[in-house]
Design an enzyme around this catalytic site. Structure first.
Site, PDB file in Angstrom:
ATOM      1  N   ARG A   1      -8.825 -63.988  10.581  1.00 48.86           N
ATOM      2  CA  ARG A   1      -8.856 -63.619  12.001  1.00 48.86           C
ATOM      3  C   ARG A   1      -7.577 -64.089  12.698  1.00 48.86           C
ATOM      4  O   ARG A   1      -7.034 -63.405  13.560  1.00 48.86           O
ATOM      5  CB  ARG A   1     -10.101 -64.214  12.668  1.00 48.86           C
ATOM      6  CG  ARG A   1     -10.219 -63.814  14.131  1.00 48.86           C
ATOM      7  CD  ARG A   1     -11.516 -64.255  14.741  1.00 48.86           C
ATOM      8  NE  ARG A   1     -11.600 -65.699  14.854  1.00 48.86           N
ATOM      9  CZ  ARG A   1     -12.693 -66.363  15.225  1.00 48.86           C
ATOM     10  NH1 ARG A   1     -13.794 -65.692  15.520  1.00 48.86           N
ATOM     11  NH2 ARG A   1     -12.702 -67.671  15.306  1.00 48.86           N
TER      12      ARG A   1
ATOM     13  N   LYS B   1      -7.515 -63.685  19.583  1.00 49.14           N
ATOM     14  CA  LYS B   1      -7.852 -65.066  19.934  1.00 49.14           C
ATOM     15  C   LYS B   1      -6.563 -65.745  20.411  1.00 49.14           C
ATOM     16  O   LYS B   1      -5.928 -66.508  19.689  1.00 49.14           O
ATOM     17  CB  LYS B   1      -8.489 -65.785  18.737  1.00 49.14           C
ATOM     18  CG  LYS B   1      -9.257 -67.019  19.162  1.00 49.14           C
ATOM     19  CD  LYS B   1     -10.223 -67.437  18.078  1.00 49.14           C
ATOM     20  CE  LYS B   1     -10.759 -68.829  18.303  1.00 49.14           C
ATOM     21  NZ  LYS B   1     -11.528 -69.014  19.520  1.00 49.14           N
TER      22      LYS B   1
ATOM     23  N   GLU C   1     -20.325 -61.163  25.306  1.00 50.16           N
ATOM     24  CA  GLU C   1     -20.328 -62.456  24.610  1.00 50.16           C
ATOM     25  C   GLU C   1     -20.413 -63.562  25.643  1.00 50.16           C
ATOM     26  O   GLU C   1     -20.504 -63.294  26.838  1.00 50.16           O
ATOM     27  CB  GLU C   1     -19.079 -62.593  23.732  1.00 50.16           C
ATOM     28  CG  GLU C   1     -17.771 -62.558  24.506  1.00 50.16           C
ATOM     29  CD  GLU C   1     -16.529 -62.573  23.619  1.00 50.16           C
ATOM     30  OE1 GLU C   1     -16.612 -62.993  22.461  1.00 50.16           O
ATOM     31  OE2 GLU C   1     -15.468 -62.157  24.116  1.00 50.16           O
TER      32      GLU C   1
HETATM   33  C1  PLP Z   1     -14.622 -65.679  23.047  1.00 50.89           C
HETATM   34  C2  PLP Z   1     -15.285 -66.134  21.776  1.00 50.89           C
HETATM   35  N1  PLP Z   1     -16.310 -65.418  21.264  1.00 50.89           N
HETATM   36  C3  PLP Z   1     -16.935 -65.802  20.136  1.00 50.89           C
HETATM   37  C4  PLP Z   1     -16.568 -66.940  19.444  1.00 50.89           C
HETATM   38  C5  PLP Z   1     -17.300 -67.336  18.186  1.00 50.89           C
HETATM   39  O1  PLP Z   1     -16.441 -67.291  17.085  1.00 50.89           O
HETATM   40  P1  PLP Z   1     -16.621 -68.277  15.823  1.00 50.89           P
HETATM   41  O2  PLP Z   1     -17.964 -68.048  15.283  1.00 50.89           O
HETATM   42  O3  PLP Z   1     -15.559 -67.851  14.897  1.00 50.89           O
HETATM   43  O4  PLP Z   1     -16.448 -69.662  16.330  1.00 50.89           O
HETATM   44  C6  PLP Z   1     -15.507 -67.711  19.937  1.00 50.89           C
HETATM   45  C7  PLP Z   1     -15.049 -68.904  19.230  1.00 50.89           C
HETATM   46  O5  PLP Z   1     -14.077 -68.889  18.563  1.00 50.89           O
HETATM   47  C8  PLP Z   1     -14.847 -67.301  21.122  1.00 50.89           C
HETATM   48  O6  PLP Z   1     -13.830 -68.022  21.624  1.00 50.89           O
END
Ligand code: PLP
Length: 332
Positions: free
Chosen positions: A83, A180, A213
């Protein structure tokens, strides 16, 4: 102006001493840092610093990711790195080293920390070189890694469940939600707004009234017909944790606890009428939501599927050898 009101200037030795003196009590939570600017790892928090001319600092031209160090092994490091590389490409930041070297640096920094349980966060930035906007002036991309205290939430999140509110903060446009990047202002504001309202977190809703989310977590549901539901990933971050949960949830389909797993638009009304709702992410793991905008979700108590998924996840970080990367600690 009195002489001692003057802003002091320091030579290099004094500045280094000041950096040491400025280390605060919470820095005890930072175990090791790699910096491509230094070209290696430091464990003294006084030197866990960034150049101000790094475009990560003043332009937010940078991406990051976070993995977990659990029982001395890095959980899903490669999925998080994948990612990270996607984010780097979208943000048009070239890698300073081949991927294998980035990966090795993360593993080496984890080893240097001496910790067996911690959080592992790493950043790729357009790099230092000036205070302009475009990266052409940068001397080269920079890469930083920090090993810090394992993030955790109160036990009550799991035993009693948490409360969420609908965010009034605008959701990031789809492209920006999928990268990200270090631009987390909406994510911070959604959390602050929720706290102001006496809730634990907020839920972003997209322009079509669909559930998106949470602040730094994904949002999943179990319908009253026992279907595990999650929004599609075209306008939100693709959570590494929830992607793994889709695989783990298959066990619950096999056992008959769940009927199906379905990824697709979840309208707000459907979410609010669900039997269970949960927040999912590397930091929160799987935490049941029991109230949304003051209304109970299901029977207002943590549900069995969230609990079972958390148990499966806990087992996964201990036993799933294909998801774990060994850390070569000194003296092993
Ligand atoms: C905006 C956002 N959504 C979802 C997630 C969940 O991702 P992960 O399961 O990789 O931590 C994160 C965390 O990284 C995030 O910052």
């Amino acid at each position: 102006m009195a002489e001692n009101d003057r802003t002091p200037s320091f030579d290099s030795n004094e500045a280094a001493a000041r950096l040491r003196a400025a280390v605060h009590a919470k820095a005890a939570n930072y175990y090791a840092m790699y910096s491509s600017v230094l070209g290696g790892i430091v464990t003294d928090p006084a030197f866990m610093v960034l150049p101000l001319d790094d475009h990560m600092v003043h332009r937010g031209h940078s991406v990051f990711d976070t993995a977990i160090l659990a029982g001395g092994r890095l959980y899903q490091l490669d999925q998080h790195l994948e990612r990270f590389l996607r984010s780097a490409e979208m943000a048009r930041i070239p890698l300073p080293f081949p991927v294998e070297k980035l990966r090795q640096i993360i593993i080496d920094t984890a080893a240097a920390s001496g910790r067996r349980d911690a959080s592992v966060r790493y950043w790729l930035s357009a790099g230092p070189g000036g205070f302009g906007l475009g990266p052409a002036e940068c001397v080269g991309s920079s890469f930083y890694v920090i090993i810090f205290v394992a993030e955790f939430y109160p036990e009550s999140f799991y035993s009693q469940g948490l409360k969420v509110v609908t965010s009034s903060v605008a959701i990031k446009p789809p492209f920006f939600a999928r990268v990200k990047s270090t631009n987390y202002l909406p994510n911070v504001l959604v959390l602050l707004e929720a706290k102001d309202k006496g809730a634990d977190n907020g839920v972003f809703i997209d322009h079509h009234g669909m559930i998106a989310e949470s602040s730094n977590m994904n949002v999943a549901f179990v319908t009253r017909g026992r279907v595990f539901r999650h929004p599609p990933f075209d306008a939100i971050l693709s959570g590494v944790t929830v992607q793994r949960l889709f695989q783990l949830a298959r066990h619950l389909v096999e056992s008959g606890d769940l009927k199906d797993i379905r990824i697709g638009d979840v309208p707000m009304e459907e979410g609010k009428a669900a039997a269970e709702m949960m927040l999912v992410g590397s930091s929160v793991k799987v935490a049941p939501v029991v109230e949304w905008d003051g209304r109970a979700i299901g029977d207002g108590k943590p549900g069995p599927i969230a609990r079972k998924l958390l148990e499966l996840w806990r087992e996964d970080i201990r036993k799933a050898t294909d998801q774990l990367v060994a850390v070569p600690y000194a003296g092993q």
